[in-house]
Design an enzyme around this catalytic site. Structure first.
Site, PDB file in Angstrom:
ATOM      1  N   GLY A 285       0.810  -1.211   0.000  1.00 34.52           N
ATOM      2  CA  GLY A 285       0.000   0.000   0.000  1.00 34.52           C
ATOM      3  C   GLY A 285       0.842   1.258   0.000  1.00 34.52           C
ATOM      4  O   GLY A 285       0.508   2.250  -0.660  1.00 34.52           O
ATOM      5  N   ASP A 286       1.954   1.240   0.732  1.00 37.47           N
ATOM      6  CA  ASP A 286       2.864   2.379   0.724  1.00 37.47           C
ATOM      7  C   ASP A 286       3.478   2.574  -0.658  1.00 37.47           C
ATOM      8  O   ASP A 286       3.649   3.706  -1.123  1.00 37.47           O
ATOM      9  CB  ASP A 286       3.978   2.179   1.762  1.00 37.47           C
ATOM     10  CG  ASP A 286       3.450   2.163   3.179  1.00 37.47           C
ATOM     11  OD1 ASP A 286       2.939   3.189   3.631  1.00 37.47           O
ATOM     12  OD2 ASP A 286       3.538   1.103   3.831  1.00 37.47           O
ATOM     13  N   CYS A 287       3.826   1.474  -1.317  1.00 39.08           N
ATOM     14  CA  CYS A 287       4.397   1.566  -2.660  1.00 39.08           C
ATOM     15  C   CYS A 287       3.380   2.153  -3.635  1.00 39.08           C
ATOM     16  O   CYS A 287       3.709   3.010  -4.460  1.00 39.08           O
ATOM     17  CB  CYS A 287       4.857   0.188  -3.134  1.00 39.08           C
ATOM     18  SG  CYS A 287       5.606   0.199  -4.786  1.00 39.08           S
TER      19      CYS A 287
END
Length: 526
Positions: A285-287
């Site tokens: 999700g951060d990516c």
């Protein structure tokens, strides 16, 4: 273009992975004994997002700034070192200690996670406000620990000028009005739209039935059939865009890709994810949020940014996820995986046979092998998802093939609805179609992504769809699906219309014109 920094605002964590092997149990408890082989520490939370932004930035000289609460203790120093040289830190005061998350892994699989620490950020500083005002794009990586709230007034002002991407958290505050793109995952979107009643909140989850939030249709038994999971995700994204005052909300669906929605629209853009086998989804999700922010900062449209972010997140998972960030490259890292076999709801070999214009139900004007309708019934009976798409498909080209491959990954079978020759002539004018119906159907049926082909004689496939009743109707990205008659038809039985990205610069008309010019250039009369 504004070449100011890309600024990440959020809660910095320190992630620690203790890796080893486990081949025995402890003598005093039924717990595995882990023989430690290595310990890795890296920046987590907003720190991971900042590292990924730095890696994905188009130009090596692009500045990436992290605004986060950071102390001077040993864990804070370790987190600062883990950010590397590409990320500049503008710290906020930290009251307490930096949160540390420790995973214990055996054979690459997590056994337990240990959390410690957890201070709260102090007030915004002049340096933090100044760097935000100079930003060309902002990512708010909210982990529910208060950093975004400390900077909310300046973030609201910045959102009126530059793209702000908000990765929300159930324990955090809502995105500021004017946010360009909010990026909840499916579970978060369900939680955000769940009513306050405790029983309803506990029952909500990815793919849960509608009626769990504003903008959702009634549940079964209240005058409407139950929604497909895709429709539930779309309704939640639309409701959140309206509630938050965000330009668009993209609901990330893990291995299924991402669904881009906006307020007042019932036809979202679906970007399927490439198939990935293995890998570690931690940090995906951060990516995704980092890749979207970088793309918007470069001037990409939201649709383009989401497509890039889905591809980057899939590659990130295949490469080992968060644990591989900042580590030496592994020559044996998992490559991008090919498409997986179709789901259990899909057809058996021989189910999809092409037909010609003389076969099928003559009374309806539909031509098919007769398998399309039976295939749809069998797929639904198995609990699978029926996907359909349609068009003239006159001179099949790369844009068509890409669209069909993506549509095929959405569900368990793909049925293609094709305009008859008479229908194409009415829609496209004299001289069309260039390829007769029987040939168009045969070519489509030969594609591995297509499970059945059926023709219709009307200008639009509404009558055919009433018989097929697909769960999902797919159109290419050059359509505005809200105004399509198919969209209204799908809503009648709880289906969902989605738009898929389309390969630019490819069309039957452009191919025909190029062929005509080439023929004219080679004519002996010239």
């Amino acid at each position: 273009m504004n070449r100011g920094p890309i600024v990440v605002v959020g809660d910095l964590l320190l992630d620690e992975d203790i890796e080893g092997t486990a081949d025995r149990l402890a003598p005093d408890a039924p717990a595995p004994v882990v023989d430690v082989t290595c310990v890795r520490r890296r920046a987590g939370g907003a720190g991971l997002a900042a590292r990924l932004v730095a890696e994905l930035a188009a130009r090596p000289g692009d500045e990436v700034v992290l605004v986060a609460a950071l102390g001077t203790d040993a864990d804070g120093a370790a987190a600062r070192r883990a950010l590397g040289d590409r990320v500049r830190v503008v710290p906020l005061p930290l009251h307490g200690t930096l949160p540390v998350k420790t995973r214990v892994l055996a054979g690459g699989r997590p056994l337990v996670r240990l959390d410690r620490g957890g201070g709260r950020p102090g007030a915004a500083t002049a340096a933090a406000e100044a760097v935000l005002r100079s930003a060309r794009a902002v990512l708010v990586s909210d982990y529910g620990r208060g950093t975004a709230d400390a900077l909310r007034p300046v973030l609201a002002a910045v959102a009126r000028r530059v793209p702000v991407v908000w990765d929300p958290h159930p324990r955090g505050g809502p995105p500021v009005p004017g946010t360009r793109l909010a990026t909840p995952n499916a579970g978060e979107a369900a939680a955000f739209t769940a009513p306050p009643h405790p029983a309803s909140v506990l029952s909500a989850g990815p793919g849960s039935a509608p009626g769990h939030g504003p903008g959702s249709p009634p549940v079964s038994g209240q005058g409407s059939p139950p929604a497909t999971p895709l429709r539930a995700h779309a309704d939640r994204g639309t409701a959140l865009a309206e509630r938050w005052g965000a330009a668009q909300v993209v609901v990330t669906l893990g291995a299924e890709g991402a669904l881009l929605t906006r307020a007042g629209s019932g036809a979202p853009l679906l970007v399927p994810a490439p198939r990935v086998t293995g890998g570690d989804p931690c940090g995906a999700g951060d990516c995704f949020a980092a890749a979207v922010t970088v793309a918007l900062g470069e001037g990409a449209l939201p649709e383009e940014a989401v497509e890039r972010a889905v591809a980057e997140a899939a590659a990130f998972v295949a490469a080992g996820g968060a644990s591989a960030v900042g580590e030496p490259a592994d020559d044996d890292a998992s490559p991008r995986a090919p498409a997986a076999p179709r789901g259990s709801g899909g057809p058996a070999p021989g189910d999809a046979l092409s037909g010609d214009a003389s076969s099928g139900d003559a009374s309806s004007g539909d031509a098919s092998s007769g398998d399309a309708f039976a295939l749809a019934r069998r797929t639904r009976a198995r609990g699978g998802t029926v996907v359909a798409t349609g068009g003239c498909f006159d001179l099949l080209h790369a844009g068509h093939v890409g669209l069909l491959e993506r549509a095929g990954r959405i569900g368990d079978c793909l049925i293609v609805c094709v305009n008859s020759d008479a229908s194409v002539a009415r829609l496209k004018g004299p001289g069309r179609p260039l390829t007769p119906l029987a040939d168009r159907m045969r070519v489509l049926d030969a594609l591995g992504s297509v499970d059945a082909v059926v023709a219709f004689d009307e200008d639009t496939p509404e009558r055919l769809l009433d018989r097929l009743r697909p769960d999902v109707w797919v159109k290419g990205g050059d359509y505005t699906a809200d105004g399509l008659p198919e969209t209204a038809a799908l809503r009648r039985w709880g289906g969902q219309t989605v738009v898929l990205p389309y390969l630019d610069g490819r069309s039957t008309s452009s191919l025909a014109h190029r062929a005509a010019r080439a023929a004219a250039a080679g004519s002996p009369d010239r």
